[in-house]
Design a protein around this motif. Structure first.
Motif, PDB file in Angstrom:
ATOM      1  N   LEU A  17       2.821   1.606  -3.404  1.00 43.62           N
ATOM      2  CA  LEU A  17       1.915   2.058  -4.473  1.00 43.62           C
ATOM      3  C   LEU A  17       1.525   3.530  -4.317  1.00 43.62           C
ATOM      4  O   LEU A  17       1.102   4.161  -5.281  1.00 43.62           O
ATOM      5  CB  LEU A  17       0.658   1.188  -4.500  1.00 43.62           C
ATOM      6  CG  LEU A  17       0.838  -0.170  -5.188  1.00 43.62           C
ATOM      7  CD1 LEU A  17      -0.410  -1.025  -5.036  1.00 43.62           C
ATOM      8  CD2 LEU A  17       1.164  -0.003  -6.666  1.00 43.62           C
ATOM      9  N   GLY A  18       1.708   4.054  -3.112  1.00 40.75           N
ATOM     10  CA  GLY A  18       1.457   5.488  -2.894  1.00 40.75           C
ATOM     11  C   GLY A  18       2.269   6.334  -3.863  1.00 40.75           C
ATOM     12  O   GLY A  18       1.791   7.344  -4.382  1.00 40.75           O
ATOM     13  N   GLU A  59      -3.152   1.325  11.549  1.00 37.54           N
ATOM     14  CA  GLU A  59      -3.582   2.721  11.721  1.00 37.54           C
ATOM     15  C   GLU A  59      -5.060   2.824  12.072  1.00 37.54           C
ATOM     16  O   GLU A  59      -5.529   3.856  12.498  1.00 37.54           O
ATOM     17  CB  GLU A  59      -3.339   3.506  10.425  1.00 37.54           C
ATOM     18  CG  GLU A  59      -1.911   3.923  10.210  1.00 37.54           C
ATOM     19  CD  GLU A  59      -1.514   5.121  11.057  1.00 37.54           C
ATOM     20  OE1 GLU A  59      -2.290   6.092  11.088  1.00 37.54           O
ATOM     21  OE2 GLU A  59      -0.456   5.068  11.696  1.00 37.54           O
ATOM     22  N   LYS A  85       0.843  -1.210   0.000  1.00 36.24           N
ATOM     23  CA  LYS A  85       0.000   0.000   0.000  1.00 36.24           C
ATOM     24  C   LYS A  85       0.869   1.249   0.000  1.00 36.24           C
ATOM     25  O   LYS A  85       0.597   2.217  -0.707  1.00 36.24           O
ATOM     26  CB  LYS A  85      -0.903   0.022   1.239  1.00 36.24           C
ATOM     27  CG  LYS A  85      -2.071  -0.949   1.201  1.00 36.24           C
ATOM     28  CD  LYS A  85      -2.867  -0.821   2.491  1.00 36.24           C
ATOM     29  CE  LYS A  85      -3.982  -1.831   2.561  1.00 36.24           C
ATOM     30  NZ  LYS A  85      -4.678  -1.809   3.846  1.00 36.24           N
ATOM     31  N   ARG A  86       1.937   1.214   0.806  1.00 36.28           N
ATOM     32  CA  ARG A  86       2.830   2.389   0.887  1.00 36.28           C
ATOM     33  C   ARG A  86       3.603   2.591  -0.417  1.00 36.28           C
ATOM     34  O   ARG A  86       3.710   3.709  -0.912  1.00 36.28           O
ATOM     35  CB  ARG A  86       3.811   2.208   2.044  1.00 36.28           C
ATOM     36  CG  ARG A  86       3.156   2.393   3.391  1.00 36.28           C
ATOM     37  CD  ARG A  86       4.172   2.245   4.496  1.00 36.28           C
ATOM     38  NE  ARG A  86       3.539   2.381   5.786  1.00 36.28           N
ATOM     39  CZ  ARG A  86       4.045   3.059   6.796  1.00 36.28           C
ATOM     40  NH1 ARG A  86       5.187   3.689   6.662  1.00 36.28           N
ATOM     41  NH2 ARG A  86       3.423   3.127   7.955  1.00 36.28           N
ATOM     42  N   SER A 113       2.333   7.657   3.389  1.00 39.21           N
ATOM     43  CA  SER A 113       2.622   7.915   4.807  1.00 39.21           C
ATOM     44  C   SER A 113       1.994   6.875   5.736  1.00 39.21           C
ATOM     45  O   SER A 113       2.045   7.009   6.952  1.00 39.21           O
ATOM     46  CB  SER A 113       2.153   9.323   5.191  1.00 39.21           C
ATOM     47  OG  SER A 113       0.767   9.421   4.984  1.00 39.21           O
ATOM     48  N   PHE A 144      -3.290  13.639  -3.072  1.00 38.50           N
ATOM     49  CA  PHE A 144      -3.501  13.492  -1.624  1.00 38.50           C
ATOM     50  C   PHE A 144      -3.627  12.017  -1.232  1.00 38.50           C
ATOM     51  O   PHE A 144      -3.080  11.578  -0.226  1.00 38.50           O
ATOM     52  CB  PHE A 144      -4.774  14.234  -1.183  1.00 38.50           C
ATOM     53  CG  PHE A 144      -4.528  15.688  -0.880  1.00 38.50           C
ATOM     54  CD1 PHE A 144      -3.754  16.066   0.221  1.00 38.50           C
ATOM     55  CD2 PHE A 144      -5.062  16.685  -1.678  1.00 38.50           C
ATOM     56  CE1 PHE A 144      -3.526  17.410   0.500  1.00 38.50           C
ATOM     57  CE2 PHE A 144      -4.831  18.035  -1.420  1.00 38.50           C
ATOM     58  CZ  PHE A 144      -4.059  18.399  -0.321  1.00 38.50           C
ATOM     59  N   PHE A 145      -4.338  11.263  -2.073  1.00 33.29           N
ATOM     60  CA  PHE A 145      -4.516   9.847  -1.786  1.00 33.29           C
ATOM     61  C   PHE A 145      -3.152   9.146  -1.761  1.00 33.29           C
ATOM     62  O   PHE A 145      -2.853   8.354  -0.864  1.00 33.29           O
ATOM     63  CB  PHE A 145      -5.437   9.203  -2.836  1.00 33.29           C
ATOM     64  CG  PHE A 145      -5.661   7.734  -2.619  1.00 33.29           C
ATOM     65  CD1 PHE A 145      -6.540   7.294  -1.637  1.00 33.29           C
ATOM     66  CD2 PHE A 145      -4.980   6.789  -3.374  1.00 33.29           C
ATOM     67  CE1 PHE A 145      -6.734   5.934  -1.421  1.00 33.29           C
ATOM     68  CE2 PHE A 145      -5.164   5.435  -3.155  1.00 33.29           C
ATOM     69  CZ  PHE A 145      -6.051   5.011  -2.187  1.00 33.29           C
ATOM     70  N   PHE A 161      -1.249  10.098   1.384  1.00 36.16           N
ATOM     71  CA  PHE A 161      -1.762   9.363   2.560  1.00 36.16           C
ATOM     72  C   PHE A 161      -1.290   7.911   2.533  1.00 36.16           C
ATOM     73  O   PHE A 161      -0.898   7.348   3.554  1.00 36.16           O
ATOM     74  CB  PHE A 161      -3.295   9.406   2.604  1.00 36.16           C
ATOM     75  CG  PHE A 161      -3.864  10.718   3.091  1.00 36.16           C
ATOM     76  CD1 PHE A 161      -3.192  11.489   4.034  1.00 36.16           C
ATOM     77  CD2 PHE A 161      -5.081  11.188   2.611  1.00 36.16           C
ATOM     78  CE1 PHE A 161      -3.711  12.700   4.478  1.00 36.16           C
ATOM     79  CE2 PHE A 161      -5.611  12.392   3.052  1.00 36.16           C
ATOM     80  CZ  PHE A 161      -4.921  13.152   3.984  1.00 36.16           C
ATOM     81  N   ALA A 162      -1.366   7.307   1.320  1.00 41.54           N
ATOM     82  CA  ALA A 162      -0.962   5.899   1.202  1.00 41.54           C
ATOM     83  C   ALA A 162       0.519   5.744   1.549  1.00 41.54           C
ATOM     84  O   ALA A 162       0.912   4.848   2.302  1.00 41.54           O
ATOM     85  CB  ALA A 162      -1.232   5.399  -0.216  1.00 41.54           C
ATOM     86  N   ALA A 179      -1.243   5.944   6.072  1.00 46.70           N
ATOM     87  CA  ALA A 179      -2.571   6.218   6.648  1.00 46.70           C
ATOM     88  C   ALA A 179      -3.553   5.073   6.417  1.00 46.70           C
ATOM     89  O   ALA A 179      -4.535   4.947   7.136  1.00 46.70           O
ATOM     90  CB  ALA A 179      -3.136   7.506   6.058  1.00 46.70           C
ATOM     91  N   TYR A 180      -3.276   4.248   5.390  1.00 51.14           N
ATOM     92  CA  TYR A 180      -4.199   3.139   5.110  1.00 51.14           C
ATOM     93  C   TYR A 180      -3.681   1.803   5.651  1.00 51.14           C
ATOM     94  O   TYR A 180      -4.209   0.748   5.304  1.00 51.14           O
ATOM     95  CB  TYR A 180      -4.455   3.043   3.601  1.00 51.14           C
ATOM     96  CG  TYR A 180      -5.155   4.260   3.047  1.00 51.14           C
ATOM     97  CD1 TYR A 180      -6.490   4.515   3.370  1.00 51.14           C
ATOM     98  CD2 TYR A 180      -4.499   5.174   2.226  1.00 51.14           C
ATOM     99  CE1 TYR A 180      -7.133   5.646   2.897  1.00 51.14           C
ATOM    100  CE2 TYR A 180      -5.137   6.300   1.737  1.00 51.14           C
ATOM    101  CZ  TYR A 180      -6.452   6.529   2.076  1.00 51.14           C
ATOM    102  OH  TYR A 180      -7.103   7.651   1.600  1.00 51.14           O
TER     103      TYR A 180
END
Lengths: 504, 75
Positions: free
Chosen positions: B8-9, B74, B5-6, B67, B60-61, B64-65, B69-70
């Motif tokens: 792919l951010g 968390e 997830k991170r 950092s 922004f998405f 967040f990803a 956040a998902y």
């Protein structure tokens, strides 16, 4: 006994909310369903393609303001209550729609006519932006635990049924009136009928109670003082809004508008099928597919909402091009045998406000029963300049109509997969104090902006590909929904997690 | 999964930039400077409506990803 009372009470909630929402969608969609005729009433006739695109853009403008309606009415719903906001949006929608039916045409009022239509269309968009989230929240907050998907799916049927009712009202009015009467004034009737919405909204008000979840939150002082700031100013909530948007609602929105509105525009404008035939076959497909909203809503309570929605998106990405290829080839006259000896050519001269119009009408018949009417219109302006355009229509056979109905049904089936569970999914994602605002905003960005602009964008892509001599120009409009659904599928599959769903 | 997830951010951040670039220079400006009304309508839709939402939202998405956040922890 308690269970009986509970069921009776939820049925009342569903009935009232669904009726209100259905009429609201009806109001919103008659504009789109009448786009072809509206383009000839409220825009200059000189360039029909530009007039049609301007109508689609006005139609789209109503969608673009939906997120602003979501913010305004959403925060009102989180501050004052669901019931008051619900009634306000219904009244605003009914009034705006009624007034669209009263506006004089471009020929009578010039540019004031499309300007007023645009203004009223914006008011419609604001009203819808506030209404849907309220209805979904209201029903979800009344639903028993573990049944949110099932009960909110009834609200989800109303968008499709609203479109269906709009098509059927138009179809009935067209069949009652002569073609000339419908063109002259009959098209106003579906708009004028909306005055009843205003009366119904006051009737509904008497039977509505405030949502128990909101009442409880208010009693305990747990409502938000500033829903917009709390929704977007806090990272914890904002990340869910973005996830809802990019992981679910964008894909759902484009699939909804491809399967219903783009399919309609495509059959009418790209395949040149007669308007009445398209309205009828689309109406049948919508009606057959509608129960699946409830089925997938119910199923989402049992197996989870995520993979049902994502499966709908994956199917759309994989099968849209083959489906539209088949649709196009079904009525493509290149695949049919023309009865050359039955071809008729006639011509006529018409006097118009901007000069003269010469029409050459060629009627071709095919062995399977298809009739293709090719109309070439040449406008001669007072300064002797000439503009030529074509407006062709095909009257298709019952066999071809059934095939198109089947392909449209498939697309509506995908819609039921992505749309049936989405209200419950969004409601679950946000806490009660911010729910109305937080769920309405991404919903209306996805559906209003990305979905609502889809017919205009995709129609443009098709006409652009045609100008560039792309042999598969008729499929070019699909890149937009395919790309968005594809990205949405990947984000949804990776980022949506069961642990996010925890709000009662 | 949280690592994916991170990572792919970064992809979402890059995609936001690529979409902005193509939307402005290939679909936006050339269309709104065209003389055809249909081109202008399309250009305005792309430039003023869709591009800001996709690029800012996806940016922004992605942030967040990246950092975390998902991440599951968390929640």
């Amino acid at each position: 006994m308690n269970e009986q009372i509970e069921t009776k009470s939820i049925l009342k909630v569903i009935g009232i909310s669904s009726l209100g929402t259905l009429i609201e969608w009806y109001d919103f969609y008659i504009f789109g369903s009448l786009a072809v005729v509206l383009s000839t009433k409220f825009f200059p006739l000189e360039n029909p393609t530009a007039a049609f695109l301007s109508t689609l853009a006005t139609f789209g403008a109503g969608f673009v303001v939906r997120p602003f309606g979501a913010l305004f009415f959403g925060s009102m719903g989180d501050l004052i209550g669901r019931k008051f906001t619900f009634i306000m949006t219904l009244t605003l929608m009914g009034g705006s729609t009624f007034l669209i039916g009263c506006i004089p045409s471009y020929a009578q009022w010039g540019y004031a006519a499309p300007a007023l239509v645009l203004l009223l269309r914006l008011l419609q968009g604001l009203a819808l932006g506030g209404q849907y989230g309220g209805a979904a929240t209201y029903v979800a907050e009344h639903a028993p635990e573990g049944k949110r998907g099932y009960w909110t799916s009834w609200i989800q049927t109303t968008a499709t049924l609203g479109l269906f009712v709009s098509l059927m009202v138009i179809f009935s009015v067209k069949n009652i009136l002569t073609e000339a009467d419908f063109d002259a004034w009959g098209w106003r009737i579906p708009f004028l009928l909306s005055i009843f919405l205003v009366f119904i909204s006051f009737w509904i008000k008497r039977y509505m109670d405030e949502s128990p979840v909101f009442q409880k939150a208010k009693k305990e002082g747990k409502t938000s003082k500033s829903p917009i700031r709390d929704s977007f100013g806090n990272k914890y909530n904002l990340k869910y809004i973005l996830l809802a948007l990019f992981g679910a609602v964008l894909g759902q929105g484009v699939i909804w508008y491809t399967g219903q509105f783009y399919a309609m525009t495509y059959m009418k404008k790209v395949m040149e099928v007669q308007t009445d035939q398209v309205d009828l076959l689309l109406g049948i497909a919508l009606l057959i597919a509608t129960p699946f909203f409830v089925f997938f809503g119910w199923l989402s309570d049992k197996v989870g909402r995520k993979w049902i929605m994502l499966l709908g998106m994956a199917l759309a990405v994989i099968t849209y091009r083959p489906i539209y290829e088949q649709m196009y080839q079904t009525t493509n006259t290149d695949n049919k045998t023309e009865m050359v000896n039955q071809t008729k050519v006639s011509s006529q001269k018409l006097s118009r406000s901007y000069g003269e119009e010469h029409q050459q009408i060629t009627t071709k018949k095919y062995t399977d029963g298809t009739v293709y009417r090719l109309v070439q219109t040449t406008q001669v302006k007072p300064d002797k300049t000439e503009v030529t355009y074509h407006s062709n229509t095909k009257t298709i056979t019952p066999k071809d109509r059934n095939m198109l109905c089947f392909y449209t049904f498939l697309q509506v089936l995908y819609i039921t997969m992505v749309y049936g569970p989405i209200a419950a999914f969004l409601v679950d994602l946000f806490p009660a104090k911010l729910r109305y605002t937080s769920m309405s905003f991404p919903y209306h960005i996805g559906n209003g902006v990305f979905g609502g602009l889809l017919p205009a964008v995709s129609t443009y892509l098709v006409s652009n590909a045609q100008i560039n001599n792309d042999p598969q120009f008729y499929l070019a409009g699909l890149w937009y929904p395919i790309a968005i659904s594809g990205v949405c599928f990947i984000i949804g599959a990776i980022y949506i997690d069961k642990s996010f769903i925890k709000h009662k | 999964m949280d690592q994916i997830k991170r990572i792919l951010g970064v992809l979402w951040l890059l995609l936001a930039i690529v979409v902005a670039y193509y939307s402005v220079f290939y679909f936006g400006i050339p269309k709104i400077t065209s003389e055809a009304q249909e081109d202008i309508v399309f250009g305005v839709i792309i430039l003023c409506v869709l591009t800001p939402i996709i690029s800012l939202g996806l940016g922004f998405f992605g942030y967040f990803a990246l950092s975390g956040a998902y991440d599951k922890k968390e929640q």
